[in-house]
Design a protein around this motif. Structure first.
Motif, PDB file in Angstrom:
ATOM      1  N   ALA A 244      86.213 141.676  58.958  1.00 13.59           N
ATOM      2  CA  ALA A 244      84.860 141.999  59.420  1.00 13.59           C
ATOM      3  C   ALA A 244      84.328 143.295  58.827  1.00 13.59           C
ATOM      4  CB  ALA A 244      84.859 142.107  60.948  1.00 13.59           C
ATOM      5  N   LEU A 245      85.061 143.884  57.871  1.00  9.68           N
ATOM      6  CA  LEU A 245      84.647 145.148  57.303  1.00  9.68           C
ATOM      7  C   LEU A 245      84.749 145.118  55.785  1.00  9.68           C
ATOM      8  CD1 LEU A 245      86.524 147.620  59.687  1.00  9.68           C
ATOM      9  CD2 LEU A 245      84.083 147.098  59.714  1.00  9.68           C
ATOM     10  N   LEU A 246      83.840 145.836  55.140  1.00  5.02           N
ATOM     11  CA  LEU A 246      83.950 146.069  53.709  1.00  5.02           C
ATOM     12  C   LEU A 246      84.568 147.443  53.499  1.00  5.02           C
ATOM     13  CD1 LEU A 246      80.525 144.909  52.208  1.00  5.02           C
ATOM     14  CD2 LEU A 246      82.754 143.839  51.880  1.00  5.02           C
ATOM     15  N   GLY A 247      85.353 147.591  52.441  1.00  3.17           N
ATOM     16  CA  GLY A 247      85.892 148.891  52.119  1.00  3.17           C
ATOM     17  C   GLY A 247      84.772 149.867  51.774  1.00  3.17           C
ATOM     18  N   SER A 248      84.955 151.135  52.104  1.00  5.32           N
ATOM     19  CA  SER A 248      83.911 152.128  51.865  1.00  5.32           C
ATOM     20  C   SER A 248      83.626 152.285  50.379  1.00  5.32           C
ATOM     21  CB  SER A 248      84.320 153.471  52.461  1.00  5.32           C
ATOM     22  OG  SER A 248      85.547 153.919  51.895  1.00  5.32           O
ATOM     23  N   LEU A 249      84.651 152.206  49.546  1.00  3.26           N
ATOM     24  CA  LEU A 249      84.437 152.342  48.110  1.00  3.26           C
ATOM     25  C   LEU A 249      83.637 151.161  47.567  1.00  3.26           C
ATOM     26  CD1 LEU A 249      85.230 154.324  45.837  1.00  3.26           C
ATOM     27  CD2 LEU A 249      87.106 152.773  45.286  1.00  3.26           C
ATOM     28  N   THR A 250      83.951 149.967  48.045  1.00  3.44           N
ATOM     29  CA  THR A 250      83.199 148.782  47.627  1.00  3.44           C
ATOM     30  C   THR A 250      81.742 148.905  48.041  1.00  3.44           C
ATOM     31  OG1 THR A 250      85.178 147.415  47.835  1.00  3.44           O
ATOM     32  CG2 THR A 250      83.063 146.276  47.825  1.00  3.44           C
ATOM     33  N   ARG A 251      81.499 149.323  49.272  1.00  6.26           N
ATOM     34  CA  ARG A 251      80.124 149.485  49.753  1.00  6.26           C
ATOM     35  C   ARG A 251      79.378 150.520  48.914  1.00  6.26           C
ATOM     36  NH1 ARG A 251      81.296 150.343  54.477  1.00  6.26           N
ATOM     37  NH2 ARG A 251      80.823 148.341  55.470  1.00  6.26           N
ATOM     38  N   GLN A 252      80.052 151.598  48.568  1.00  3.85           N
ATOM     39  CA  GLN A 252      79.428 152.655  47.768  1.00  3.85           C
ATOM     40  C   GLN A 252      78.956 152.125  46.417  1.00  3.85           C
ATOM     41  OE1 GLN A 252      81.988 156.083  47.035  1.00  3.85           O
ATOM     42  NE2 GLN A 252      81.087 156.339  44.994  1.00  3.85           N
ATOM     43  N   PHE A 253      79.801 151.346  45.753  1.00  2.00           N
ATOM     44  CA  PHE A 253      79.440 150.855  44.426  1.00  2.00           C
ATOM     45  C   PHE A 253      78.435 149.708  44.491  1.00  2.00           C
ATOM     46  CE2 PHE A 253      83.238 153.177  43.061  1.00  2.00           C
ATOM     47  CZ  PHE A 253      82.725 153.805  41.937  1.00  2.00           C
ATOM     48  N   LEU A 254      78.343 149.034  45.619  1.00  2.00           N
ATOM     49  CA  LEU A 254      77.297 148.029  45.775  1.00  2.00           C
ATOM     50  C   LEU A 254      75.940 148.682  46.034  1.00  2.00           C
ATOM     51  CD1 LEU A 254      79.183 145.365  47.909  1.00  2.00           C
ATOM     52  CD2 LEU A 254      78.336 145.068  45.579  1.00  2.00           C
ATOM     53  N   GLN A 255      75.946 149.807  46.716  1.00  2.00           N
ATOM     54  CA  GLN A 255      74.697 150.510  46.994  1.00  2.00           C
ATOM     55  C   GLN A 255      74.165 151.220  45.756  1.00  2.00           C
ATOM     56  OE1 GLN A 255      75.829 153.020  50.266  1.00  2.00           O
ATOM     57  NE2 GLN A 255      75.424 151.446  51.816  1.00  2.00           N
ATOM     58  N   GLN A 256      75.069 151.743  44.939  1.00  2.00           N
ATOM     59  CA  GLN A 256      74.678 152.435  43.705  1.00  2.00           C
ATOM     60  C   GLN A 256      75.538 151.917  42.554  1.00  2.00           C
ATOM     61  OE1 GLN A 256      75.207 156.558  45.103  1.00  2.00           O
ATOM     62  NE2 GLN A 256      72.979 156.762  45.074  1.00  2.00           N
ATOM     63  N   PRO A 257      75.291 150.710  42.115  1.00  2.00           N
ATOM     64  CA  PRO A 257      76.139 150.112  41.079  1.00  2.00           C
ATOM     65  C   PRO A 257      75.936 150.765  39.721  1.00  2.00           C
ATOM     66  CG  PRO A 257      74.304 148.665  41.614  1.00  2.00           C
ATOM     67  CD  PRO A 257      74.261 149.770  42.596  1.00  2.00           C
ATOM     68  N   PRO A 258      77.024 151.141  39.047  1.00  2.00           N
ATOM     69  CA  PRO A 258      76.908 151.739  37.711  1.00  2.00           C
ATOM     70  C   PRO A 258      76.747 150.667  36.631  1.00  2.00           C
ATOM     71  CG  PRO A 258      79.202 151.665  38.364  1.00  2.00           C
ATOM     72  CD  PRO A 258      78.413 151.154  39.537  1.00  2.00           C
ATOM     73  N   CYS A 259      77.039 149.437  36.982  1.00  2.00           N
ATOM     74  CA  CYS A 259      76.959 148.296  36.083  1.00  2.00           C
ATOM     75  C   CYS A 259      77.043 147.055  36.974  1.00  2.00           C
ATOM     76  CB  CYS A 259      78.122 148.322  35.076  1.00  2.00           C
ATOM     77  SG  CYS A 259      79.770 148.322  35.839  1.00  2.00           S
ATOM     78  N   ASP A 260      77.153 145.881  36.392  1.00  2.00           N
ATOM     79  CA  ASP A 260      77.347 144.687  37.218  1.00  2.00           C
ATOM     80  C   ASP A 260      78.631 144.824  38.017  1.00  2.00           C
ATOM     81  OD1 ASP A 260      75.134 143.851  35.864  1.00  2.00           O
ATOM     82  OD2 ASP A 260      76.068 142.133  34.890  1.00  2.00           O
ATOM     83  N   VAL A 261      78.600 144.409  39.279  1.00  2.00           N
ATOM     84  CA  VAL A 261      79.747 144.567  40.156  1.00  2.00           C
ATOM     85  C   VAL A 261      80.190 143.195  40.675  1.00  2.00           C
ATOM     86  CG1 VAL A 261      80.617 145.603  42.294  1.00  2.00           C
ATOM     87  CG2 VAL A 261      78.987 146.867  40.860  1.00  2.00           C
ATOM     88  N   LEU A 262      81.467 142.928  40.508  1.00  2.00           N
ATOM     89  CA  LEU A 262      82.077 141.684  40.983  1.00  2.00           C
ATOM     90  C   LEU A 262      82.976 142.009  42.158  1.00  2.00           C
ATOM     91  CD1 LEU A 262      82.805 138.622  40.506  1.00  2.00           C
ATOM     92  CD2 LEU A 262      84.679 139.466  39.083  1.00  2.00           C
ATOM     93  N   VAL A 263      82.772 141.327  43.284  1.00  2.00           N
ATOM     94  CA  VAL A 263      83.566 141.583  44.491  1.00  2.00           C
ATOM     95  C   VAL A 263      84.220 140.283  44.931  1.00  2.00           C
ATOM     96  CG1 VAL A 263      83.571 142.401  46.879  1.00  2.00           C
ATOM     97  CG2 VAL A 263      81.998 143.427  45.210  1.00  2.00           C
ATOM     98  N   ALA A 264      85.514 140.345  45.180  1.00  2.00           N
ATOM     99  CA  ALA A 264      86.250 139.193  45.706  1.00  2.00           C
ATOM    100  C   ALA A 264      86.858 139.585  47.040  1.00  2.00           C
ATOM    101  CB  ALA A 264      87.346 138.758  44.735  1.00  2.00           C
ATOM    102  N   ARG A 265      86.919 138.596  47.933  1.00  2.00           N
ATOM    103  CA  ARG A 265      87.450 138.820  49.276  1.00  2.00           C
ATOM    104  C   ARG A 265      88.849 138.241  49.386  1.00  2.00           C
ATOM    105  NH1 ARG A 265      85.515 141.796  53.030  1.00  2.00           N
ATOM    106  NH2 ARG A 265      85.932 140.227  54.599  1.00  2.00           N
TER     107      ARG A 265
END
Length: 265
Positions: A244-265
Protein backbone atom coordinates in the motif's frame (compact mmCIF):
# COMPACT_ATOMS: atom_id res chain seq x y z
CA UNK A 1 8.61 -10.38 -22.47
CA UNK A 2 6.83 -7.22 -23.67
CA UNK A 3 4.14 -8.31 -26.12
CA UNK A 4 1.31 -5.83 -25.43
CA UNK A 5 1.71 -2.12 -24.61
CA UNK A 6 -1.13 0.09 -23.38
CA UNK A 7 -0.93 3.89 -23.57
CA UNK A 8 -3.26 5.95 -21.38
CA UNK A 9 -3.80 9.25 -23.23
CA UNK A 10 -5.46 12.37 -21.78
CA UNK A 11 -5.33 14.46 -25.01
CA UNK A 12 -2.34 16.49 -23.83
CA UNK A 13 1.03 17.14 -25.52
CA UNK A 14 2.64 15.19 -22.68
CA UNK A 15 0.52 12.17 -23.54
CA UNK A 16 1.56 12.55 -27.19
CA UNK A 17 5.17 11.99 -26.08
CA UNK A 18 4.07 8.83 -24.30
CA UNK A 19 2.27 7.60 -27.40
CA UNK A 20 5.28 8.21 -29.64
CA UNK A 21 7.54 6.31 -27.22
CA UNK A 22 5.05 3.45 -26.93
CA UNK A 23 4.79 3.25 -30.72
CA UNK A 24 8.57 3.14 -31.04
CA UNK A 25 8.80 0.37 -28.44
CA UNK A 26 5.95 -1.58 -30.04
CA UNK A 27 7.70 -1.53 -33.40
CA UNK A 28 11.03 -2.43 -31.84
CA UNK A 29 9.53 -5.31 -29.86
CA UNK A 30 7.00 -6.28 -32.56
CA UNK A 31 4.42 -5.90 -29.81
CA UNK A 32 0.73 -5.10 -29.88
CA UNK A 33 -0.19 -1.47 -29.14
CA UNK A 34 -3.43 -0.28 -27.52
CA UNK A 35 -4.52 3.30 -26.82
CA UNK A 36 -6.98 4.29 -24.10
CA UNK A 37 -8.73 7.57 -23.31
CA UNK A 38 -11.04 8.05 -20.33
CA UNK A 39 -13.93 10.50 -20.66
CA UNK A 40 -15.81 12.01 -17.77
CA UNK A 41 -19.11 10.21 -17.11
CA UNK A 42 -21.10 13.31 -18.07
CA UNK A 43 -19.29 13.82 -21.41
CA UNK A 44 -21.62 13.91 -24.40
CA UNK A 45 -21.31 12.40 -27.89
CA UNK A 46 -19.71 15.55 -29.30
CA UNK A 47 -16.90 15.40 -26.73
CA UNK A 48 -16.44 11.73 -27.42
CA UNK A 49 -16.14 12.30 -31.16
CA UNK A 50 -13.65 15.12 -30.64
CA UNK A 51 -11.55 12.87 -28.45
CA UNK A 52 -11.70 10.04 -30.98
CA UNK A 53 -10.72 12.38 -33.84
CA UNK A 54 -7.80 13.76 -31.83
CA UNK A 55 -6.54 10.29 -30.97
CA UNK A 56 -6.85 9.12 -34.57
CA UNK A 57 -4.73 12.07 -35.70
CA UNK A 58 -2.10 11.24 -33.11
CA UNK A 59 -2.10 7.58 -34.14
CA UNK A 60 -1.64 8.53 -37.78
CA UNK A 61 1.34 10.69 -36.80
CA UNK A 62 2.86 7.60 -35.17
CA UNK A 63 2.22 5.38 -38.17
CA UNK A 64 -0.72 3.49 -36.64
CA UNK A 65 -3.49 4.65 -38.99
CA UNK A 66 -5.59 1.49 -38.64
CA UNK A 67 -5.57 1.31 -34.84
CA UNK A 68 -8.88 2.06 -33.10
CA UNK A 69 -8.53 3.78 -29.70
CA UNK A 70 -10.42 2.55 -26.66
CA UNK A 71 -12.80 5.19 -25.25
CA UNK A 72 -14.10 4.62 -21.73
CA UNK A 73 -16.01 6.71 -19.19
CA UNK A 74 -15.41 7.04 -15.47
CA UNK A 75 -12.54 7.72 -13.09
CA UNK A 76 -9.17 7.68 -14.93
CA UNK A 77 -7.27 5.50 -12.47
CA UNK A 78 -10.04 2.91 -12.21
CA UNK A 79 -10.57 2.68 -15.97
CA UNK A 80 -6.85 2.51 -16.75
CA UNK A 81 -6.43 -0.34 -14.27
CA UNK A 82 -9.51 -2.16 -15.55
CA UNK A 83 -8.25 -2.03 -19.13
CA UNK A 84 -4.70 -2.97 -18.17
CA UNK A 85 -6.00 -6.07 -16.43
CA UNK A 86 -8.59 -6.94 -19.06
CA UNK A 87 -6.16 -6.58 -21.96
CA UNK A 88 -3.41 -8.40 -20.03
CA UNK A 89 -0.83 -5.79 -20.99
CA UNK A 90 2.89 -6.18 -20.31
CA UNK A 91 3.68 -2.46 -20.13
CA UNK A 92 1.56 0.58 -19.22
CA UNK A 93 2.77 3.92 -20.66
CA UNK A 94 1.72 7.37 -19.42
CA UNK A 95 2.77 10.95 -20.00
CA UNK A 96 3.81 13.41 -17.34
CA UNK A 97 1.27 15.56 -15.50
CA UNK A 98 0.29 18.93 -16.89
CA UNK A 99 -1.70 21.53 -15.00
CA UNK A 100 -4.24 22.24 -17.73
CA UNK A 101 -5.97 18.85 -17.50
CA UNK A 102 -8.07 17.73 -14.53
CA UNK A 103 -7.41 14.17 -15.69
CA UNK A 104 -3.63 14.54 -15.76
CA UNK A 105 -1.71 11.57 -14.39
CA UNK A 106 -0.06 12.95 -11.29
CA UNK A 107 -0.32 12.84 -7.54
CA UNK A 108 -2.98 10.48 -6.26
CA UNK A 109 -4.09 9.31 -9.73
CA UNK A 110 -0.61 8.20 -10.74
CA UNK A 111 0.03 6.66 -7.35
CA UNK A 112 -3.28 4.77 -7.39
CA UNK A 113 -2.39 3.33 -10.78
CA UNK A 114 1.10 2.39 -9.64
CA UNK A 115 -0.12 0.69 -6.49
CA UNK A 116 -2.48 -1.60 -8.40
CA UNK A 117 -1.16 -1.94 -11.95
CA UNK A 118 -0.55 -5.54 -13.00
CA UNK A 119 2.24 -4.43 -15.36
CA UNK A 120 5.33 -2.22 -15.09
CA UNK A 121 4.59 1.45 -15.66
CA UNK A 122 6.66 3.72 -17.93
CA UNK A 123 6.36 7.47 -17.30
CA UNK A 124 7.55 9.28 -20.41
CA UNK A 125 9.01 12.80 -20.45
CA UNK A 126 11.63 12.52 -23.21
CA UNK A 127 10.88 14.33 -26.46
CA UNK A 128 13.10 12.17 -28.65
CA UNK A 129 11.54 9.15 -30.31
CA UNK A 130 14.86 7.37 -30.92
CA UNK A 131 15.36 4.00 -29.20
CA UNK A 132 16.91 4.10 -25.73
CA UNK A 133 20.67 3.64 -25.79
CA UNK A 134 21.49 4.14 -22.09
CA UNK A 135 19.46 2.88 -19.13
CA UNK A 136 20.14 2.95 -15.41
CA UNK A 137 18.59 0.50 -12.95
CA UNK A 138 18.61 1.30 -9.23
CA UNK A 139 19.08 -2.24 -7.99
CA UNK A 140 18.57 -3.19 -4.36
CA UNK A 141 17.77 -6.67 -3.09
CA UNK A 142 14.01 -6.41 -3.51
CA UNK A 143 12.12 -8.50 -6.09
CA UNK A 144 10.47 -5.38 -7.53
CA UNK A 145 13.84 -3.76 -8.30
CA UNK A 146 14.93 -6.94 -10.06
CA UNK A 147 11.71 -6.94 -12.09
CA UNK A 148 12.28 -3.30 -13.07
CA UNK A 149 15.78 -4.11 -14.29
CA UNK A 150 14.53 -7.08 -16.33
CA UNK A 151 11.81 -4.95 -17.93
CA UNK A 152 14.30 -2.18 -18.76
CA UNK A 153 16.54 -4.77 -20.40
CA UNK A 154 13.61 -5.93 -22.54
CA UNK A 155 13.04 -2.34 -23.77
CA UNK A 156 16.63 -1.81 -24.95
CA UNK A 157 17.71 -2.41 -28.55
CA UNK A 158 20.96 -4.03 -29.65
CA UNK A 159 23.92 -1.75 -29.03
CA UNK A 160 22.47 -0.14 -25.90
CA UNK A 161 23.85 -0.30 -22.35
CA UNK A 162 22.16 -1.02 -19.04
CA UNK A 163 24.00 0.00 -15.89
CA UNK A 164 22.85 -1.39 -12.54
CA UNK A 165 23.64 0.67 -9.44
CA UNK A 166 23.57 -0.59 -5.88
CA UNK A 167 24.03 1.77 -2.94
CA UNK A 168 25.54 0.71 0.36
CA UNK A 169 23.75 3.34 2.37
CA UNK A 170 25.64 5.03 5.17
CA UNK A 171 25.74 8.58 6.47
CA UNK A 172 28.06 10.53 4.20
CA UNK A 173 30.01 11.91 7.16
CA UNK A 174 31.22 8.39 7.97
CA UNK A 175 34.40 6.96 6.49
CA UNK A 176 33.96 3.88 4.26
CA UNK A 177 33.79 0.57 6.11
CA UNK A 178 36.04 -1.69 4.03
CA UNK A 179 34.73 -4.98 5.45
CA UNK A 180 31.08 -4.05 5.09
CA UNK A 181 31.67 -2.72 1.60
CA UNK A 182 33.42 -5.92 0.55
CA UNK A 183 30.50 -8.00 1.80
CA UNK A 184 28.01 -5.74 0.00
CA UNK A 185 30.01 -6.08 -3.21
CA UNK A 186 30.00 -9.86 -2.90
CA UNK A 187 26.23 -9.93 -2.39
CA UNK A 188 25.68 -7.50 -5.25
CA UNK A 189 27.86 -9.56 -7.61
CA UNK A 190 25.73 -12.59 -6.82
CA UNK A 191 22.48 -10.65 -7.31
CA UNK A 192 23.53 -9.45 -10.76
CA UNK A 193 24.60 -12.98 -11.67
CA UNK A 194 21.21 -14.33 -10.58
CA UNK A 195 19.32 -11.70 -12.60
CA UNK A 196 21.40 -12.33 -15.72
CA UNK A 197 20.00 -15.85 -15.88
CA UNK A 198 16.57 -14.33 -16.62
CA UNK A 199 17.69 -11.77 -19.21
CA UNK A 200 17.00 -12.36 -22.87
CA UNK A 201 20.19 -12.85 -24.86
CA UNK A 202 20.91 -9.86 -27.11
CA UNK A 203 23.67 -7.41 -27.93
CA UNK A 204 23.14 -5.12 -24.93
CA UNK A 205 26.03 -4.28 -22.62
CA UNK A 206 25.44 -4.86 -18.92
CA UNK A 207 27.60 -3.00 -16.42
CA UNK A 208 27.18 -2.43 -12.71
CA UNK A 209 28.71 -0.59 -9.79
CA UNK A 210 28.43 -0.26 -6.03
CA UNK A 211 28.53 3.10 -4.31
CA UNK A 212 28.56 4.01 -0.66
CA UNK A 213 26.66 7.00 0.66
CA UNK A 214 23.13 8.39 0.74
CA UNK A 215 20.80 6.73 -1.77
CA UNK A 216 19.42 9.80 -3.47
CA UNK A 217 22.80 11.52 -3.77
CA UNK A 218 24.46 8.41 -5.20
CA UNK A 219 21.70 7.96 -7.73
CA UNK A 220 21.73 11.64 -8.71
CA UNK A 221 25.47 11.61 -9.29
CA UNK A 222 25.27 8.45 -11.39
CA UNK A 223 22.47 9.95 -13.49
CA UNK A 224 24.64 13.03 -14.02
CA UNK A 225 27.58 10.90 -15.14
CA UNK A 226 25.74 8.47 -17.44
CA UNK A 227 22.94 10.67 -18.79
CA UNK A 228 20.44 7.79 -19.16
CA UNK A 229 17.23 8.15 -21.15
CA UNK A 230 15.59 5.51 -18.97
CA UNK A 231 15.66 5.04 -15.19
CA UNK A 232 14.33 1.74 -13.78
CA UNK A 233 13.12 1.60 -10.19
CA UNK A 234 11.37 -0.87 -7.93
CA UNK A 235 8.16 0.27 -6.31
CA UNK A 236 9.89 0.11 -2.94
CA UNK A 237 13.35 1.33 -2.09
CA UNK A 238 13.90 -0.86 0.96
CA UNK A 239 12.31 -4.13 0.01
CA UNK A 240 8.64 -4.91 -0.43
CA UNK A 241 7.46 -3.90 3.02
CA UNK A 242 3.92 -2.95 2.05
CA UNK A 243 1.74 -3.24 -1.02
CA UNK A 244 0.00 0.00 0.00
CA UNK A 245 3.04 2.28 -0.11
CA UNK A 246 5.49 3.57 -2.67
CA UNK A 247 9.12 3.97 -1.71
CA UNK A 248 10.10 7.58 -1.02
CA UNK A 249 12.89 7.49 -3.60
CA UNK A 250 10.52 6.16 -6.26
CA UNK A 251 7.97 8.87 -5.45
CA UNK A 252 10.69 11.53 -5.63
CA UNK A 253 11.79 10.51 -9.11
CA UNK A 254 8.21 10.27 -10.34
CA UNK A 255 7.50 13.80 -9.13
CA UNK A 256 10.68 15.20 -10.69
CA UNK A 257 11.79 12.71 -13.34
CA UNK A 258 15.26 13.32 -14.81
CA UNK A 259 14.36 11.13 -17.79
CA UNK A 260 11.77 8.46 -18.61
CA UNK A 261 11.08 6.42 -15.49
CA UNK A 262 10.11 2.75 -15.42
CA UNK A 263 8.59 1.39 -12.20
CA UNK A 264 7.85 -2.25 -11.45
CA UNK A 265 5.98 -3.57 -8.44
Amino acid sequence: MVQHILVAHDLSPEADLALHRAAQLARQRQARLSLLHVLAKEAGPIEEQRARDHLQERLQACGYDALEPWIRRGQPAEEVLTQARGLEVDLLVLGQHHRQSPLGFAGTTLERILLATPAPLLLVIGETHAPYDQALAALDFSPCASRAMQCAWALLPDGAELHALNVHEVAEIHAPEAQELALQQELFDQLVEDIQVHLQEKNVRLSYSLRQGERGNCLDSTIGELGPQLLALGGHSRGELSSALLGSLTRQFLQQPPCDVLVAR
